[in-house]
Design a protein around this motif. Sequence first.
Motif, PDB file in Angstrom:
ATOM      1  N   ARG A 136       0.847  -1.205   0.000  1.00 35.58           N
ATOM      2  CA  ARG A 136       0.000   0.000   0.000  1.00 35.58           C
ATOM      3  C   ARG A 136       0.881   1.253   0.000  1.00 35.58           C
ATOM      4  NH1 ARG A 136      -5.059   0.115   1.922  1.00 35.58           N
ATOM      5  NH2 ARG A 136      -5.010   1.958   0.619  1.00 35.58           N
ATOM      6  N   ASP A 137       1.605   1.466  -1.076  1.00 34.64           N
ATOM      7  CA  ASP A 137       2.578   2.555  -1.165  1.00 34.64           C
ATOM      8  C   ASP A 137       1.977   3.930  -0.903  1.00 34.64           C
ATOM      9  OD1 ASP A 137       4.670   0.775  -1.728  1.00 34.64           O
ATOM     10  OD2 ASP A 137       4.204   0.816  -3.870  1.00 34.64           O
ATOM     11  N   ASP A 138       0.809   4.233  -1.480  1.00 35.09           N
ATOM     12  CA  ASP A 138       0.184   5.543  -1.277  1.00 35.09           C
ATOM     13  C   ASP A 138      -0.177   5.758   0.189  1.00 35.09           C
ATOM     14  OD1 ASP A 138       0.410   6.033  -3.974  1.00 35.09           O
ATOM     15  OD2 ASP A 138      -1.716   5.710  -4.412  1.00 35.09           O
ATOM     16  N   LEU A 139      -0.701   4.721   0.817  1.00 34.08           N
ATOM     17  CA  LEU A 139      -1.085   4.830   2.220  1.00 34.08           C
ATOM     18  C   LEU A 139       0.146   4.992   3.115  1.00 34.08           C
ATOM     19  CD1 LEU A 139      -3.370   4.809   4.292  1.00 34.08           C
ATOM     20  CD2 LEU A 139      -3.209   2.307   4.325  1.00 34.08           C
ATOM     21  N   ILE A 140       1.177   4.217   2.854  1.00 29.77           N
ATOM     22  CA  ILE A 140       2.408   4.346   3.637  1.00 29.77           C
ATOM     23  C   ILE A 140       2.990   5.750   3.472  1.00 29.77           C
ATOM     24  CG2 ILE A 140       4.793   3.532   3.845  1.00 29.77           C
ATOM     25  CD1 ILE A 140       3.663   0.682   3.249  1.00 29.77           C
ATOM     26  N   ALA A 141       2.979   6.271   2.256  1.00 28.14           N
ATOM     27  CA  ALA A 141       3.488   7.635   2.017  1.00 28.14           C
ATOM     28  C   ALA A 141       2.666   8.659   2.794  1.00 28.14           C
ATOM     29  CB  ALA A 141       3.473   7.948   0.524  1.00 28.14           C
ATOM     30  N   TRP A 142       1.361   8.460   2.873  1.00 25.66           N
ATOM     31  CA  TRP A 142       0.483   9.365   3.638  1.00 25.66           C
ATOM     32  C   TRP A 142       0.914   9.375   5.108  1.00 25.66           C
ATOM     33  CZ3 TRP A 142      -3.124   9.167   7.615  1.00 25.66           C
ATOM     34  CH2 TRP A 142      -4.005  10.251   7.709  1.00 25.66           C
ATOM     35  N   TYR A 143       1.162   8.192   5.675  1.00 28.80           N
ATOM     36  CA  TYR A 143       1.609   8.109   7.067  1.00 28.80           C
ATOM     37  C   TYR A 143       3.005   8.714   7.235  1.00 28.80           C
ATOM     38  CZ  TYR A 143      -2.346   5.189   8.429  1.00 28.80           C
ATOM     39  OH  TYR A 143      -3.597   4.736   8.706  1.00 28.80           O
ATOM     40  N   GLU A 144       3.884   8.501   6.269  1.00 30.95           N
ATOM     41  CA  GLU A 144       5.224   9.085   6.368  1.00 30.95           C
ATOM     42  C   GLU A 144       5.154  10.610   6.400  1.00 30.95           C
ATOM     43  OE1 GLU A 144       8.376   6.029   4.416  1.00 30.95           O
ATOM     44  OE2 GLU A 144       6.986   6.947   2.998  1.00 30.95           O
ATOM     45  N   ARG A 145       4.239  11.199   5.654  1.00 30.86           N
ATOM     46  CA  ARG A 145       4.082  12.659   5.683  1.00 30.86           C
ATOM     47  C   ARG A 145       3.582  13.143   7.041  1.00 30.86           C
ATOM     48  NH1 ARG A 145       2.111  11.453   0.527  1.00 30.86           N
ATOM     49  NH2 ARG A 145      -0.071  11.818   1.101  1.00 30.86           N
ATOM     50  N   ARG A 146       3.069  12.256   7.855  1.00 30.48           N
ATOM     51  CA  ARG A 146       2.594  12.593   9.194  1.00 30.48           C
ATOM     52  C   ARG A 146       3.573  12.154  10.270  1.00 30.48           C
ATOM     53  NH1 ARG A 146      -0.099  12.736   5.356  1.00 30.48           N
ATOM     54  NH2 ARG A 146      -1.524  14.458   5.146  1.00 30.48           N
ATOM     55  N   GLY A 147       4.798  11.838   9.890  1.00 30.60           N
ATOM     56  CA  GLY A 147       5.839  11.554  10.858  1.00 30.60           C
ATOM     57  C   GLY A 147       6.108  10.094  11.159  1.00 30.60           C
ATOM     58  N   TYR A 148       5.399   9.177  10.532  1.00 30.85           N
ATOM     59  CA  TYR A 148       5.650   7.752  10.747  1.00 30.85           C
ATOM     60  C   TYR A 148       6.831   7.329   9.893  1.00 30.85           C
ATOM     61  CZ  TYR A 148       1.455   7.486  13.474  1.00 30.85           C
ATOM     62  OH  TYR A 148       0.538   7.674  14.469  1.00 30.85           O
ATOM     63  N   ARG A 149       7.571   6.362  10.389  1.00 32.05           N
ATOM     64  CA  ARG A 149       8.703   5.870   9.609  1.00 32.05           C
ATOM     65  C   ARG A 149       8.586   4.357   9.433  1.00 32.05           C
ATOM     66  NH1 ARG A 149      12.100   3.287  12.922  1.00 32.05           N
ATOM     67  NH2 ARG A 149      12.104   3.870  15.109  1.00 32.05           N
ATOM     68  N   ARG A 150       9.037   3.929   8.286  1.00 30.46           N
ATOM     69  CA  ARG A 150       9.072   2.500   7.990  1.00 30.46           C
ATOM     70  C   ARG A 150      10.203   1.882   8.798  1.00 30.46           C
ATOM     71  NH1 ARG A 150       7.615   1.817   1.636  1.00 30.46           N
ATOM     72  NH2 ARG A 150       6.959  -0.220   2.402  1.00 30.46           N
ATOM     73  N   THR A 151       9.945   0.731   9.376  1.00 30.40           N
ATOM     74  CA  THR A 151      10.960   0.054  10.173  1.00 30.40           C
ATOM     75  C   THR A 151      11.636  -1.070   9.402  1.00 30.40           C
ATOM     76  OG1 THR A 151       9.403  -1.564  11.056  1.00 30.40           O
ATOM     77  CG2 THR A 151       9.660   0.522  12.293  1.00 30.40           C
ATOM     78  N   GLY A 152      11.012  -1.524   8.331  1.00 30.32           N
ATOM     79  CA  GLY A 152      11.528  -2.684   7.608  1.00 30.32           C
ATOM     80  C   GLY A 152      11.152  -3.999   8.276  1.00 30.32           C
ATOM     81  N   ARG A 153      10.518  -3.913   9.446  1.00 25.77           N
ATOM     82  CA  ARG A 153      10.070  -5.134  10.143  1.00 25.77           C
ATOM     83  C   ARG A 153       8.706  -5.530   9.613  1.00 25.77           C
ATOM     84  NH1 ARG A 153      11.423  -2.974  15.979  1.00 25.77           N
ATOM     85  NH2 ARG A 153       9.202  -3.378  16.192  1.00 25.77           N
ATOM     86  N   THR A 154       8.605  -6.768   9.194  1.00 27.17           N
ATOM     87  CA  THR A 154       7.352  -7.240   8.611  1.00 27.17           C
ATOM     88  C   THR A 154       6.835  -8.461   9.360  1.00 27.17           C
ATOM     89  OG1 THR A 154       8.460  -8.649   6.990  1.00 27.17           O
ATOM     90  CG2 THR A 154       7.962  -6.373   6.306  1.00 27.17           C
ATOM     91  N   SER A 155       5.571  -8.705   9.185  1.00 28.37           N
ATOM     92  CA  SER A 155       4.938  -9.916   9.706  1.00 28.37           C
ATOM     93  C   SER A 155       4.055 -10.476   8.594  1.00 28.37           C
ATOM     94  CB  SER A 155       4.131  -9.610  10.967  1.00 28.37           C
ATOM     95  OG  SER A 155       3.169  -8.608  10.722  1.00 28.37           O
ATOM     96  N   PRO A 156       3.809 -11.768   8.617  1.00 24.51           N
ATOM     97  CA  PRO A 156       3.058 -12.383   7.526  1.00 24.51           C
ATOM     98  C   PRO A 156       1.588 -11.966   7.508  1.00 24.51           C
ATOM     99  CG  PRO A 156       3.724 -14.039   9.141  1.00 24.51           C
ATOM    100  CD  PRO A 156       4.264 -12.730   9.604  1.00 24.51           C
ATOM    101  N   PHE A 157       1.025 -11.909   6.316  1.00 25.07           N
ATOM    102  CA  PHE A 157      -0.414 -11.710   6.181  1.00 25.07           C
ATOM    103  C   PHE A 157      -1.078 -13.041   6.537  1.00 25.07           C
ATOM    104  CE2 PHE A 157      -4.503 -11.582   4.134  1.00 25.07           C
ATOM    105  CZ  PHE A 157      -4.918 -10.296   4.398  1.00 25.07           C
ATOM    106  N   PRO A 158      -2.225 -13.014   7.213  1.00 24.15           N
ATOM    107  CA  PRO A 158      -2.871 -14.271   7.623  1.00 24.15           C
ATOM    108  C   PRO A 158      -3.615 -14.961   6.470  1.00 24.15           C
ATOM    109  CG  PRO A 158      -4.149 -12.414   8.398  1.00 24.15           C
ATOM    110  CD  PRO A 158      -2.910 -11.840   7.766  1.00 24.15           C
ATOM    111  N   TYR A 159      -2.835 -15.432   5.480  1.00 22.89           N
ATOM    112  CA  TYR A 159      -3.435 -16.185   4.371  1.00 22.89           C
ATOM    113  C   TYR A 159      -4.225 -17.358   4.930  1.00 22.89           C
ATOM    114  CZ  TYR A 159      -0.756 -13.656   0.859  1.00 22.89           C
ATOM    115  OH  TYR A 159      -0.253 -12.678   0.042  1.00 22.89           O
ATOM    116  N   GLY A 160      -5.388 -17.600   4.363  1.00 18.41           N
ATOM    117  CA  GLY A 160      -6.217 -18.716   4.797  1.00 18.41           C
ATOM    118  C   GLY A 160      -7.198 -18.363   5.900  1.00 18.41           C
ATOM    119  N   ASP A 161      -7.081 -17.187   6.490  1.00 14.60           N
ATOM    120  CA  ASP A 161      -8.018 -16.757   7.529  1.00 14.60           C
ATOM    121  C   ASP A 161      -8.919 -15.682   6.927  1.00 14.60           C
ATOM    122  OD1 ASP A 161      -9.418 -15.846   9.727  1.00 14.60           O
ATOM    123  OD2 ASP A 161      -7.666 -15.802  11.048  1.00 14.60           O
ATOM    124  N   GLU A 162     -10.077 -16.106   6.441  1.00 15.00           N
ATOM    125  CA  GLU A 162     -10.964 -15.206   5.712  1.00 15.00           C
ATOM    126  C   GLU A 162     -11.559 -14.096   6.562  1.00 15.00           C
ATOM    127  OE1 GLU A 162     -13.754 -17.192   3.172  1.00 15.00           O
ATOM    128  OE2 GLU A 162     -12.161 -18.313   2.150  1.00 15.00           O
TER     129      GLU A 162
END
Length: 182
Positions: A136-162
């Motif tokens: 979600r590049d546009d959304l992340i950029a919106w948060y970055e303009r408000r002072g949030y920073r990307r950490t590079g830390r990720t967690s898996p998406f819950p595939y299979g959990d509808e």
Amino acid sequence: MEPAATAAPALAFRDATAADVAELVALVESAYRGEASRAGWTTEADILAGQRTDPAGVLAVVESPGSRLLTAEREGRIVACCQLEHRGEHAYFGMFAVSPALQGEGLGKVVLARAEREARTTWGVTEMHMTVISVRDDLIAWYERRGYRRTGRTSPFPYGDERFGIPLRDDLRFELLVKPLV
């Protein structure tokens, strides 16, 4: 003579109650899923089908100790919401939704700023954390303009959990964004 500019009706903030669950589910779904979500810019309709949340999930947030579901109302209608959860030295920000018809008017900025103040004053936390789907590049950029920073830390998406949606692509994961609140 030009007509006088009319100000948008004031926002009223309050914590959600169990009586708000159906309205909140409808708001969150409208902001992220299906064709209705395409009226705003926060849609996830191209990456996820199915539901974004459900009544049980929203009620769990409303009733959870150390958690708040902050609502923003305009003229008696909930037009935005967000989850705040106390997690020790930081607060978690989630379930953020703004009515698609009102996106782009600055309402999201107001709600986010209010959430940050509430977390800082209520719990004395020094950071706000959130997870955003990494594509979600546009959304992340919106948060970055408000002072949030990307950490590079990720967690898996819950595939299979509808309960979290039906992925339309196989590269989804959550990335942690952090903002100091001091």
